[in-house]
Scaffold this active site. Structure first.
Site, PDB file in Angstrom:
ATOM      1  N   LYS A  76     -20.856 -28.628  -4.850  1.00 52.78           N
ATOM      2  CA  LYS A  76     -21.046 -28.138  -6.220  1.00 52.78           C
ATOM      3  C   LYS A  76     -19.771 -28.335  -7.054  1.00 52.78           C
ATOM      4  O   LYS A  76     -18.670 -28.209  -6.540  1.00 52.78           O
ATOM      5  CB  LYS A  76     -21.411 -26.649  -6.187  1.00 52.78           C
ATOM      6  CG  LYS A  76     -22.728 -26.363  -5.484  1.00 52.78           C
ATOM      7  CD  LYS A  76     -22.958 -24.884  -5.282  1.00 52.78           C
ATOM      8  CE  LYS A  76     -21.986 -24.262  -4.334  1.00 52.78           C
ATOM      9  NZ  LYS A  76     -22.325 -22.876  -3.944  1.00 52.78           N
ATOM     10  N   THR A  88     -20.535 -15.942 -14.598  1.00 51.78           N
ATOM     11  CA  THR A  88     -20.926 -16.897 -13.551  1.00 51.78           C
ATOM     12  C   THR A  88     -20.933 -16.240 -12.178  1.00 51.78           C
ATOM     13  O   THR A  88     -20.826 -16.905 -11.156  1.00 51.78           O
ATOM     14  CB  THR A  88     -19.963 -18.107 -13.522  1.00 51.78           C
ATOM     15  OG1 THR A  88     -18.617 -17.598 -13.390  1.00 51.78           O
ATOM     16  CG2 THR A  88     -20.085 -18.954 -14.767  1.00 51.78           C
ATOM     17  N   GLY A 113     -22.356 -15.076  -8.953  1.00 52.41           N
ATOM     18  CA  GLY A 113     -23.585 -15.335  -8.192  1.00 52.41           C
ATOM     19  C   GLY A 113     -24.256 -16.661  -8.477  1.00 52.41           C
ATOM     20  O   GLY A 113     -25.394 -16.889  -8.059  1.00 52.41           O
ATOM     21  N   THR A 114     -23.539 -17.570  -9.145  1.00 53.57           N
ATOM     22  CA  THR A 114     -24.159 -18.877  -9.439  1.00 53.57           C
ATOM     23  C   THR A 114     -24.534 -19.622  -8.151  1.00 53.57           C
ATOM     24  O   THR A 114     -25.597 -20.226  -8.059  1.00 53.57           O
ATOM     25  CB  THR A 114     -23.208 -19.767 -10.263  1.00 53.57           C
ATOM     26  OG1 THR A 114     -21.920 -19.744  -9.652  1.00 53.57           O
ATOM     27  CG2 THR A 114     -23.098 -19.309 -11.694  1.00 53.57           C
ATOM     28  N   GLY A 115     -23.631 -19.564  -7.168  1.00 53.09           N
ATOM     29  CA  GLY A 115     -23.870 -20.298  -5.911  1.00 53.09           C
ATOM     30  C   GLY A 115     -25.044 -19.707  -5.144  1.00 53.09           C
ATOM     31  O   GLY A 115     -25.869 -20.443  -4.575  1.00 53.09           O
ATOM     32  N   CYS A 116     -25.136 -18.379  -5.134  1.00 52.27           N
ATOM     33  CA  CYS A 116     -26.245 -17.708  -4.424  1.00 52.27           C
ATOM     34  C   CYS A 116     -27.576 -18.109  -5.063  1.00 52.27           C
ATOM     35  O   CYS A 116     -28.544 -18.458  -4.386  1.00 52.27           O
ATOM     36  CB  CYS A 116     -26.096 -16.190  -4.503  1.00 52.27           C
ATOM     37  SG  CYS A 116     -24.520 -15.585  -3.891  1.00 52.27           S
TER      38      CYS A 116
HETATM   39  N1  ATP Z   1     -19.686 -22.902 -16.324  1.00 51.59           N
HETATM   40  C1  ATP Z   1     -20.706 -23.573 -15.804  1.00 51.59           C
HETATM   41  N2  ATP Z   1     -21.558 -24.289 -16.592  1.00 51.59           N
HETATM   42  C2  ATP Z   1     -22.593 -24.968 -16.087  1.00 51.59           C
HETATM   43  N3  ATP Z   1     -22.875 -25.020 -14.770  1.00 51.59           N
HETATM   44  C3  ATP Z   1     -22.080 -24.342 -13.907  1.00 51.59           C
HETATM   45  C4  ATP Z   1     -20.951 -23.580 -14.379  1.00 51.59           C
HETATM   46  N4  ATP Z   1     -20.353 -22.994 -13.307  1.00 51.59           N
HETATM   47  C5  ATP Z   1     -21.067 -23.344 -12.220  1.00 51.59           C
HETATM   48  N5  ATP Z   1     -22.100 -24.185 -12.577  1.00 51.59           N
HETATM   49  C6  ATP Z   1     -23.116 -24.746 -11.668  1.00 51.59           C
HETATM   50  O1  ATP Z   1     -23.641 -23.652 -10.923  1.00 51.59           O
HETATM   51  C7  ATP Z   1     -23.939 -24.056  -9.584  1.00 51.59           C
HETATM   52  C8  ATP Z   1     -23.139 -23.188  -8.616  1.00 51.59           C
HETATM   53  O2  ATP Z   1     -21.823 -23.720  -8.523  1.00 51.59           O
HETATM   54  P1  ATP Z   1     -20.482 -22.904  -8.240  1.00 51.59           P
HETATM   55  O3  ATP Z   1     -19.460 -23.916  -7.878  1.00 51.59           O
HETATM   56  O4  ATP Z   1     -20.204 -21.992  -9.398  1.00 51.59           O
HETATM   57  O5  ATP Z   1     -20.923 -22.014  -7.007  1.00 51.59           O
HETATM   58  P2  ATP Z   1     -20.132 -20.885  -6.248  1.00 51.59           P
HETATM   59  O6  ATP Z   1     -18.673 -20.971  -6.521  1.00 51.59           O
HETATM   60  O7  ATP Z   1     -20.547 -20.968  -4.842  1.00 51.59           O
HETATM   61  O8  ATP Z   1     -20.703 -19.552  -6.919  1.00 51.59           O
HETATM   62  P3  ATP Z   1     -20.531 -17.993  -6.456  1.00 51.59           P
HETATM   63  O9  ATP Z   1     -19.487 -17.936  -5.394  1.00 51.59           O
HETATM   64  O10 ATP Z   1     -20.187 -17.199  -7.685  1.00 51.59           O
HETATM   65  O11 ATP Z   1     -21.884 -17.573  -5.970  1.00 51.59           O
HETATM   66  C9  ATP Z   1     -23.608 -25.556  -9.529  1.00 51.59           C
HETATM   67  O12 ATP Z   1     -24.773 -26.286  -9.815  1.00 51.59           O
HETATM   68  C10 ATP Z   1     -22.558 -25.702 -10.635  1.00 51.59           C
HETATM   69  O13 ATP Z   1     -22.474 -27.021 -11.110  1.00 51.59           O
HETATM   70  C1  HMH Z   2     -22.765 -10.146  -1.235  1.00 49.38           C
HETATM   71  C2  HMH Z   2     -22.205 -11.354  -1.899  1.00 49.38           C
HETATM   72  N1  HMH Z   2     -22.582 -12.569  -1.458  1.00 49.38           N
HETATM   73  C3  HMH Z   2     -22.086 -13.691  -2.042  1.00 49.38           C
HETATM   74  C4  HMH Z   2     -21.180 -13.610  -3.083  1.00 49.38           C
HETATM   75  C5  HMH Z   2     -20.609 -14.878  -3.695  1.00 49.38           C
HETATM   76  O1  HMH Z   2     -20.919 -14.981  -5.003  1.00 49.38           O
HETATM   77  C6  HMH Z   2     -20.806 -12.312  -3.525  1.00 49.38           C
HETATM   78  N2  HMH Z   2     -19.926 -12.141  -4.543  1.00 49.38           N
HETATM   79  N3  HMH Z   2     -21.340 -11.207  -2.918  1.00 49.38           N
END
Ligand code: ATP
Ligand code: HMH
Length: 265
Positions: A175, A207, A209-212
């Site tokens: 990502k 942002t 929880g975007t990854g979750c």
């Molecule tokens: N500011 C942003 N604008 C548009 N898309 C974004 C933005 N930030 C993240 N994304 C997208 O959101 C998705 C999740 O990516 P990200 O790298 O933020 O995950 P993460 O760090 O694992 O998230 P988290 O740890 O908060 O759950 C990807 O598709 C990424 O491209």
């Molecule tokens: C419980 C939990 N899982 C995943 C993440 C990563 O976003 C968080 N902040 N909290």
């Protein structure tokens, strides 16, 4: 009526924006029946994590057994796993219940900087879970930890994707959230070709929880029987709308908007 069933094996986020809560909201929005196996309870809000309470590995095993032996699991995802003992149990149960569609979001550190996976469990992730996965969805710092590479360029990310496939996973999405690039570009690789998923980068602090949410959306689509590439494309559209239309909740990194995909797509 038959309905697809998805299981999330992850930590609880009391703030509702990440973890189990984000996953279940995403499953619901994508019309999939959501179930959960909680690995740890976090006291958390948009400002950070104030407590982590890991569950006994036995409790995680019983939750997975309970849903798999009765309701059935079409696809599952893992999020926060907390420690090696819980990871061992998850790997054992995924094998025992023959969960073939498995998404691994290798959660290591919350956006607030708190560790959600003990450092000594990082190697276990490679050894125990990655070989069982359909797809792994690291963010850039997680991909750097897993491969030991620095990933500032797309060429480096392609090499990292190959190395992750060498660890036994079928496909990877690296990502691109954690950059300053104008676009949020994710790299997909399934051993055949590299593809990118691009969206505008929104300048927002919401942002959490975007990854979750992204990995839960992939899981929901896989549960319905979609191909991996279709699932990843839908997940990208889902998270993009969820970030584009923020809810503006909390004083820190607020949650994304899980209704947005349905309302605005
Ligand atoms: N500011 C942003 N604008 C548009 N898309 C974004 C933005 N930030 C993240 N994304 C997208 O959101 C998705 C999740 O990516 P990200 O790298 O933020 O995950 P993460 O760090 O694992 O998230 P988290 O740890 O908060 O759950 C990807 O598709 C990424 O491209
Ligand atoms: C419980 C939990 N899982 C995943 C993440 C990563 O976003 C968080 N902040 N909290």
């Amino acid at each position: 009526m038959t309905i697809a069933r998805a299981l999330t094996i992850a930590g609880s986020d009391s703030g509702g924006g990440a973890g189990i809560q984000a996953d279940l909201k995403t499953f619901q929005e994508l019309h999939v029946f959501g179930m959960s196996a909680i690995t740890a309870v976090t006291a958390q809000n948009t400002l950070g994590v104030t407590g982590i309470y890991e569950l006994p590995p036995e409790a995680v095993a019983r939750q997975i057994d309970a849903v798999a032996t009765d309701l059935g699991v079409d696809a599952a995802k893992t999020g926060m796993i907390a420690n090696i003992e819980i990871m061992e149990v998850i790997a054992e149960k995924v094998r025992e219940h023959r969960i073939h569609r498995l998404v691994i979001d290798p959660v290591m550190i919350a956006k607030s900087g708190h560790a959600l996976l003990k450092e000594d469990a990082r190697d276990a992730l490679k050894r125990l879970l990655i070989p069982l996965a359909t797809v792994i969805t690291p963010n850039l710092p997680e991909a750097e930890v897993l491969t030991g590479m620095s990933l500032s360029t797309m060429e480096q990310r392609k090499e990292a994707a190959k190395r992750l496939l060498d660890m036994g996973v079928h496909a990877v999405v690296i990502k691109g959230g954690h950059t300053d690039d104008e676009e949020a570009v994710d790299l997909f690789y399934d051993g055949r070709e590299f593809r990118t998923l691009s969206a505008p980068r929104f300048h927002t602090r919401h942002t959490h929880g975007t990854g979750c949410t992204f990995s839960a959306a992939i899981t929901a689509e896989l549960a319905k029987g979609e191909s991996l590439w279709e699932a990843v494309k839908t997940a990208k559209a889902f998270i993009t709308e969820a970030i584009r239309h923020p809810l503006d909740l909390g004083q820190g990194h607020g949650p994304t908007n899980h209704w947005a995909y349905r309302q605005f797509k």
